[in-house]
Enzyme design. Structure first.
Site, PDB file in Angstrom:
ATOM      1  N   LYS A 106       0.981  -1.073   0.109  1.00  0.00           N
ATOM      2  CA  LYS A 106       0.013   0.077  -0.092  1.00  0.00           C
ATOM      3  C   LYS A 106       0.896   1.128   0.190  1.00  0.00           C
ATOM      4  O   LYS A 106       1.820   1.240   0.561  1.00  0.00           O
ATOM      5  CB  LYS A 106      -0.893  -0.050   1.318  1.00  0.00           C
ATOM      6  CG  LYS A 106      -1.979   1.073   1.225  1.00  0.00           C
ATOM      7  CD  LYS A 106      -2.714   0.950   2.745  1.00  0.00           C
ATOM      8  CE  LYS A 106      -3.764   1.753   2.885  1.00  0.00           C
ATOM      9  NZ  LYS A 106      -4.692   1.496   4.042  1.00  0.00           N
ATOM     10  N   SER A 144      -9.502   1.470   3.345  1.00  0.00           N
ATOM     11  CA  SER A 144      -8.787   2.307   2.430  1.00  0.00           C
ATOM     12  C   SER A 144      -7.490   1.362   1.560  1.00  0.00           C
ATOM     13  O   SER A 144      -6.945   2.079   0.410  1.00  0.00           O
ATOM     14  CB  SER A 144      -7.925   3.488   3.112  1.00  0.00           C
ATOM     15  OG  SER A 144      -7.129   2.626   3.942  1.00  0.00           O
ATOM     16  N   SER A 198      -9.815  -0.978   7.416  1.00  0.00           N
ATOM     17  CA  SER A 198      -9.035  -0.605   5.818  1.00  0.00           C
ATOM     18  C   SER A 198      -8.385  -1.901   5.113  1.00  0.00           C
ATOM     19  O   SER A 198      -7.871  -1.889   4.056  1.00  0.00           O
ATOM     20  CB  SER A 198      -8.060   0.568   5.870  1.00  0.00           C
ATOM     21  OG  SER A 198      -8.634   1.476   5.858  1.00  0.00           O
TER      22      SER A 198
HETATM   23  N1  GLN Z   1     -13.208   3.533   6.969  1.00  0.00           N
HETATM   24  C1  GLN Z   1     -12.258   3.653   7.923  1.00  0.00           C
HETATM   25  C2  GLN Z   1     -11.686   5.178   7.918  1.00  0.00           C
HETATM   26  O1  GLN Z   1     -12.150   5.990   7.012  1.00  0.00           O
HETATM   27  C3  GLN Z   1     -11.112   2.941   8.002  1.00  0.00           C
HETATM   28  C4  GLN Z   1      -9.768   3.476   7.864  1.00  0.00           C
HETATM   29  C5  GLN Z   1      -8.546   2.779   7.998  1.00  0.00           C
HETATM   30  O2  GLN Z   1      -8.594   1.689   8.656  1.00  0.00           O
HETATM   31  N2  GLN Z   1      -7.446   3.117   7.609  1.00  0.00           N
HETATM   32  O3  GLN Z   1     -11.282   5.878   8.770  1.00  0.00           O
END
Ligand code: GLN
Length: 503
Positions: free
Chosen positions: A56, A131, A155
């Site tokens: 990532k 994400s 994410s």
């Molecule tokens: N959907 C969550 C957020 O927007 C998850 C983010 C993450 O795990 N980086 O914060």
């Protein structure tokens, strides 16, 4: 032979990439790259020799992009390599490239990336989740057998579930965060997206462990079950199940507990209610786990109703502090001209950050502003302790004197209320607010610091449905054992056009 295989693989990746856009940067593959080399006598960890993997783009790999999905860092090259990546490279695996993400990890679709759009390999009109959407899509398409992501509130698990692959969020501190660009440091872990449970286990066994460069990292305690243990894979376990009724009950309390207009309350509760296909997938997982000999007991987690507000209070507070380093002085893109240092910072952030990032920095500074910390931030910390305690009570990792609670080895929960959603005016999209409310099932593991493993149950309407198992801190072995036995009975699905290049 090897070079023909490499050529076919290269073409395969180019074709998929044109459809799904998983990568922000793909490395040129050296023509003499032995591909794939897997030692026949492969043992723990060594079975990653010769395998490509994706990272990532908020995890540093020296000399490659480290954009974090942001305009501000679009031209940044990482000056060093993250510990987790270094450990994988040391086993003989190699980085194919850097994958797309929601800017700084903020989102659930990867559409918050300022760099490009990533599509779901199962249906390219839909999102890959987020994400870590690029990492999940790359694994689902078979471009790589595994990828690294980061999980701050879901994410890794949510995109894994949207793309029909495995997603492991390790226990807090189990994997070094050195080289991960911080979003909310107390919640996040580097996690794994993988095609099979065995692969996920092999990767985890390599990247975990104490790292002097991350003071929050630690080795698994000696009492933790070994990753390559003596317990037979299918040993019967007690699995706590958060049933649809228990969810509905907690959600009714969400609607009642949220301040604001009745519409806001209803939207928040409705957004977290399971789509029918997801509910059926969840029931199927229950039936199959019971058929494999596990004992299922219904559990309730009343504190679930506060999960999302607590998560967004803590995550945005930490984000506002972590992102303060992006001022145009040391990193990234800066304006061509500024009046003075303050103007330089203002212009850098104004042009560099996308709307979701700005919103979260504002929210974070709001909940932390002087005189109001006890109203939001400290209250969220208390809720966080309460949530951790609820899970520890169920999982029996602490004795709170409640003998009526069954001691569960793992807790089965949904990952996300919907399957991969669509975009635009199709009626298949999910509003930014609904996406946040839907983080209910994933963010609890982060608040409690517990490991959670998401895995595919099957397909509904051509799209993958996933569920997750949460466990005691450092009980990744138990979760992997449970899921590996499940996978042997019910192999994971692949999208049309998928080709397997590695054993
Ligand atoms: N959907 C969550 C957020 O927007 C998850 C983010 C993450 O795990 N980086 O914060």
């Amino acid at each position: 032979m090897a070079s023909t295989a490499l050529e076919t693989y290269r073409t395969y990746c180019t074709q998929w990439e044109a459809q799904i856009g998983a990568f922000i940067e793909m490395k040129a593959i050296a023509p003499d790259r032995a591909f794939p080399v897997v030692a026949p006598e492969a043992s723990q960890g060594n079975d990653l020799v010769g395998l490509p993997f994706a990272v990532k783009d908020n995890i540093a790999v020296q000399d490659l992009s480290l954009s974090c999905g942001s305009k501000l860092l679009e031209e940044l090259r990482a000056p060093y390599t993250a510990t987790a990546v270094q450990k994988l490279e040391a086993t003989g695996a190699w980085v194919l490239g850097k994958t797309n993400l929601d800017e700084f990890g903020m989102g659930s679709s990867t559409d918050n990336s300022a760099i490009k759009q990533t599509n779901n390999p199962w249906d390219t009109s839909r999102v890959a989740g987020g994400s870590s959407g690029g990492s999940a899509a790359a694994v689902a398409a078979g471009m790589v057998p595994f990828a690294l992501g980061s999980d701050t509130g879901g994410s890794v698990r949510q995109p894994a579930s949207f793309c029909g692959v495995l997603g492991l969020k390790p226990s807090y501190g189990a994997v070094s965060r050195y080289g991960l660009v911080a979003y909310a440091s107390s919640l996040e872990s580097i996690g794994i997206l993988a095609d099979t449970t065995a692969r996920c286990r092999a990767v985890f066994s390599v990247i975990r462990g104490k790292d002097p460069l991350d003071q929050t990292s630690q080795d698994a305690p000696s009492a933790a079950a070994p990753l390559y243990g003596t317990d037979p894979l299918g040993a019967p376990k007690v699995i706590g199940v958060l049933s649809a009724q228990a969810i509905a009950k907690a959600l009714a309390a969400v609607a009642a507990g949220i301040e604001g207009s009745p519409e806001t309350q209803e939207t928040a509760a409705a957004a977290a209610l399971l789509e029918e296909e997801v509910r059926q997938g969840f029931e199927l997982a229950k039936t199959r786990l019971a058929a494999l000999g596990h004992r299922l007991v219904d559990v309730e987690i009343p504190s679930l109703k506060y999960g999302v507000p607590a998560y967004y209070t803590i995550a945005t507070a930490e984000a506002s502090a972590n992102l303060a380093r992006f001022d145009g002085v040391r990193y990234g893109r800066r304006p061509p001209w500024a009046e003075n240092p303050d103007d330089l910072i203002d212009k850098t952030r104004e042009a560099g950050f996308g709307p979701e990032v700005k919103l979260r920095i504002l929210l974070g500074t709001f909940v932390l502003r002087s005189g109001f910390q006890d109203r939001y931030y400290l209250r969220a910390q208390r809720i966080r302790s309460r949530i951790r305690r609820s899970f520890e009570e169920l999982l029996g990792s602490a004795d709170y004197g409640n003998s009526e609670t069954p001691r569960c080895d793992a807790i089965l929960m949904p990952v996300f209320p919907t399957r991969a959603f669509g975009r635009g005016d199709t009626g298949e999209a999910l509003s930014p607010f609904a996406q946040k409310a839907a983080d209910l099932y994933t963010c609890c593991a982060n608040l409690a610091g517990l490991p959670a493993l998401a895995f595919p149950v099957g397909l509904a309407g051509g799209l993958p449905v996933g569920v997750q198992l949460l466990g005691r801190a450092f009980s990744e072995a138990t979760l992997l054992d449970l899921v590996e036995a499940y996978e042997q009975a019910h192999p994971f699905p692949h999208p049309a056009g998928y080709q397997a290049f590695w054993p």
